[in-house]
Design an enzyme around this catalytic site. Sequence first.
Site, PDB file in Angstrom:
ATOM      1  N   ASP A  20      -3.928  28.778 -47.446  1.00 41.19           N
ATOM      2  CA  ASP A  20      -4.876  28.800 -46.332  1.00 41.19           C
ATOM      3  C   ASP A  20      -6.311  28.609 -46.827  1.00 41.19           C
ATOM      4  O   ASP A  20      -6.638  28.981 -47.954  1.00 41.19           O
ATOM      5  CB  ASP A  20      -4.738  30.133 -45.577  1.00 41.19           C
ATOM      6  CG  ASP A  20      -5.394  30.080 -44.205  1.00 41.19           C
ATOM      7  OD1 ASP A  20      -5.566  28.967 -43.663  1.00 41.19           O
ATOM      8  OD2 ASP A  20      -5.741  31.157 -43.679  1.00 41.19           O
ATOM      9  N   GLY A  21      -7.135  28.041 -45.958  1.00 39.78           N
ATOM     10  CA  GLY A  21      -8.569  27.941 -46.248  1.00 39.78           C
ATOM     11  C   GLY A  21      -9.086  26.531 -46.474  1.00 39.78           C
ATOM     12  O   GLY A  21     -10.259  26.350 -46.833  1.00 39.78           O
ATOM     13  N   ARG A  24     -12.074  25.727 -43.996  1.00 36.42           N
ATOM     14  CA  ARG A  24     -13.324  26.432 -44.328  1.00 36.42           C
ATOM     15  C   ARG A  24     -13.914  25.921 -45.634  1.00 36.42           C
ATOM     16  O   ARG A  24     -15.130  25.813 -45.773  1.00 36.42           O
ATOM     17  CB  ARG A  24     -13.067  27.947 -44.399  1.00 36.42           C
ATOM     18  CG  ARG A  24     -13.032  28.590 -43.011  1.00 36.42           C
ATOM     19  CD  ARG A  24     -12.398  29.936 -43.042  1.00 36.42           C
ATOM     20  NE  ARG A  24     -10.966  29.820 -43.234  1.00 36.42           N
ATOM     21  CZ  ARG A  24     -10.183  30.787 -43.698  1.00 36.42           C
ATOM     22  NH1 ARG A  24     -10.717  31.945 -44.053  1.00 36.42           N
ATOM     23  NH2 ARG A  24      -8.896  30.606 -43.803  1.00 36.42           N
ATOM     24  N   TRP A  25     -13.064  25.571 -46.577  1.00 35.19           N
ATOM     25  CA  TRP A  25     -13.552  24.999 -47.846  1.00 35.19           C
ATOM     26  C   TRP A  25     -14.366  23.739 -47.545  1.00 35.19           C
ATOM     27  O   TRP A  25     -15.448  23.545 -48.098  1.00 35.19           O
ATOM     28  CB  TRP A  25     -12.352  24.669 -48.743  1.00 35.19           C
ATOM     29  CG  TRP A  25     -12.683  24.089 -50.087  1.00 35.19           C
ATOM     30  CD1 TRP A  25     -12.859  24.777 -51.252  1.00 35.19           C
ATOM     31  CD2 TRP A  25     -12.880  22.695 -50.388  1.00 35.19           C
ATOM     32  NE1 TRP A  25     -13.146  23.900 -52.270  1.00 35.19           N
ATOM     33  CE2 TRP A  25     -13.167  22.619 -51.770  1.00 35.19           C
ATOM     34  CE3 TRP A  25     -12.849  21.521 -49.648  1.00 35.19           C
ATOM     35  CZ2 TRP A  25     -13.413  21.408 -52.422  1.00 35.19           C
ATOM     36  CZ3 TRP A  25     -13.100  20.309 -50.292  1.00 35.19           C
ATOM     37  CH2 TRP A  25     -13.376  20.255 -51.666  1.00 35.19           C
ATOM     38  N   ARG A  33     -12.727  18.710 -41.879  1.00 32.66           N
ATOM     39  CA  ARG A  33     -11.577  19.545 -42.247  1.00 32.66           C
ATOM     40  C   ARG A  33     -10.553  18.774 -43.089  1.00 32.66           C
ATOM     41  O   ARG A  33      -9.987  19.309 -44.042  1.00 32.66           O
ATOM     42  CB  ARG A  33     -10.876  20.074 -40.994  1.00 32.66           C
ATOM     43  CG  ARG A  33     -11.682  21.071 -40.182  1.00 32.66           C
ATOM     44  CD  ARG A  33     -10.909  21.504 -38.951  1.00 32.66           C
ATOM     45  NE  ARG A  33      -9.602  22.052 -39.324  1.00 32.66           N
ATOM     46  CZ  ARG A  33      -9.405  23.292 -39.771  1.00 32.66           C
ATOM     47  NH1 ARG A  33     -10.409  24.122 -39.871  1.00 32.66           N
ATOM     48  NH2 ARG A  33      -8.192  23.696 -40.095  1.00 32.66           N
ATOM     49  N   SER A  65       2.932  24.942 -40.188  1.00 33.51           N
ATOM     50  CA  SER A  65       3.655  25.920 -39.363  1.00 33.51           C
ATOM     51  C   SER A  65       4.019  25.322 -38.011  1.00 33.51           C
ATOM     52  O   SER A  65       3.436  24.318 -37.580  1.00 33.51           O
ATOM     53  CB  SER A  65       2.796  27.170 -39.156  1.00 33.51           C
ATOM     54  OG  SER A  65       1.741  26.905 -38.258  1.00 33.51           O
ATOM     55  N   ASN A  68       1.019  25.035 -36.098  1.00 34.57           N
ATOM     56  CA  ASN A  68       0.053  23.990 -36.485  1.00 34.57           C
ATOM     57  C   ASN A  68       0.211  22.707 -35.659  1.00 34.57           C
ATOM     58  O   ASN A  68      -0.689  21.870 -35.629  1.00 34.57           O
ATOM     59  CB  ASN A  68       0.158  23.661 -37.984  1.00 34.57           C
ATOM     60  CG  ASN A  68      -0.343  24.761 -38.904  1.00 34.57           C
ATOM     61  OD1 ASN A  68       0.139  24.904 -40.031  1.00 34.57           O
ATOM     62  ND2 ASN A  68      -1.308  25.563 -38.461  1.00 34.57           N
ATOM     63  N   ARG A 188      -1.296  34.955 -50.285  1.00 40.64           N
ATOM     64  CA  ARG A 188      -2.036  34.251 -49.230  1.00 40.64           C
ATOM     65  C   ARG A 188      -3.462  34.034 -49.716  1.00 40.64           C
ATOM     66  O   ARG A 188      -4.160  34.980 -50.076  1.00 40.64           O
ATOM     67  CB  ARG A 188      -2.059  35.021 -47.912  1.00 40.64           C
ATOM     68  CG  ARG A 188      -2.833  34.209 -46.854  1.00 40.64           C
ATOM     69  CD  ARG A 188      -2.661  34.694 -45.441  1.00 40.64           C
ATOM     70  NE  ARG A 188      -3.303  33.748 -44.521  1.00 40.64           N
ATOM     71  CZ  ARG A 188      -2.884  33.453 -43.305  1.00 40.64           C
ATOM     72  NH1 ARG A 188      -1.802  34.022 -42.839  1.00 40.64           N
ATOM     73  NH2 ARG A 188      -3.527  32.603 -42.546  1.00 40.64           N
ATOM     74  N   ARG A 194      -2.752  38.196 -43.092  1.00 44.01           N
ATOM     75  CA  ARG A 194      -1.694  38.187 -42.076  1.00 44.01           C
ATOM     76  C   ARG A 194      -0.585  37.232 -42.518  1.00 44.01           C
ATOM     77  O   ARG A 194      -0.758  36.441 -43.433  1.00 44.01           O
ATOM     78  CB  ARG A 194      -2.258  37.800 -40.706  1.00 44.01           C
ATOM     79  CG  ARG A 194      -2.975  36.468 -40.651  1.00 44.01           C
ATOM     80  CD  ARG A 194      -3.395  36.100 -39.222  1.00 44.01           C
ATOM     81  NE  ARG A 194      -4.295  34.964 -39.224  1.00 44.01           N
ATOM     82  CZ  ARG A 194      -5.625  35.041 -39.135  1.00 44.01           C
ATOM     83  NH1 ARG A 194      -6.211  36.222 -39.021  1.00 44.01           N
ATOM     84  NH2 ARG A 194      -6.365  33.950 -39.166  1.00 44.01           N
ATOM     85  N   ILE A 195       0.525  37.321 -41.800  1.00 44.21           N
ATOM     86  CA  ILE A 195       1.733  36.596 -42.201  1.00 44.21           C
ATOM     87  C   ILE A 195       1.832  35.243 -41.492  1.00 44.21           C
ATOM     88  O   ILE A 195       2.462  34.310 -42.014  1.00 44.21           O
ATOM     89  CB  ILE A 195       2.983  37.467 -41.894  1.00 44.21           C
ATOM     90  CG1 ILE A 195       2.933  38.795 -42.685  1.00 44.21           C
ATOM     91  CG2 ILE A 195       4.275  36.722 -42.175  1.00 44.21           C
ATOM     92  CD1 ILE A 195       2.902  38.645 -44.192  1.00 44.21           C
TER      93      ILE A 195
END
Length: 256
Positions: A20-21, A24-25, A33, A65, A68, A188, A194-195
């Site tokens: 994840d991330g 934001r990166w 994005r 996911s 997603n 994570r 979170r999962i």
Amino acid sequence: MPPGALSGERLPRHIAIIMDGNGRWAADRGLERNRGHLAGVESVKEIVRCVHDLGMEYLTLYAFSSENWNRPDTEVTELMRLLEVYLSENIEEAQERGVRLRVMGRLDRLPDATRAAVDRAVESTQDNPNGDLIFALSYGGRGEIVDAARQLIRAAELGEVDPDLLDEKTFAAHLYLPDVPDPDLLVRTGDECRISNFLLWQIAYAEIHTTAVMWPDFRREHLEEAIRDYQSRERRFGMTSAQVETGMGEGGAGER
Ligand code: IPE
Ligand code: IPE
Ligand code: MG
């Protein structure tokens, strides 16, 4: 052992990662994005190599996911394209290393070209003996449990399963990849705790390591830090420390 070095003892057999991330990166750098997703592919390549070099048998990466699918079309399209490129460019290395590529999820939702690339990669590496690299694609933990329940209901209707005898082992045998052992370590990245619907059944007793590092920055040293954190934990599986220390705690979780 030099300070900070990774011990080869008690390595997790199976690591699962929620990558994840990426968005934001990219935003932190004033980029779109999708540039974050592109950069994230480099982390995938490095971490796959590290896990293999360390001799661990299973790596499961949460790549896309079921939720997603609700992202903007341009982002979904780019994620599918990157997956296709990754697979076509990395099959050769997987072959050289003897790594088996596998997937879990509702693959029927994938675009045709992505599905074809996935099928090719899975098929051409299916006999490789040196570890499994598993991509969770169009994957949701709840969906997986529902899919298992659907199969079991059908089997019960045919008289192949007795509902009164249904136990955790039989249920787990109907999950997507029943031969894969549960993850020992769940990582994570991206500063969230979170999962997000990942491996809900399988992580019952996983050790969880979260990090503020965004996925495109995640490198070997961060993986080693996660493994060291794992090695520092005592896995009790519901028992007491004293039981674990005397060896009664061997064998892991589950119905007994
Ligand atoms: C993870 O990064 C990649 C996928 C979910 C496919 P994100 O795209 O979720 O990045 P953030 O969480 O928005 O930063
Ligand atoms: C989880 O990340 C899914 C993947 C890494 C593929 P998300 O970014 O989709 O999770 P949420 O929405 O923040 O929970
Ligand atoms: Mg995210």
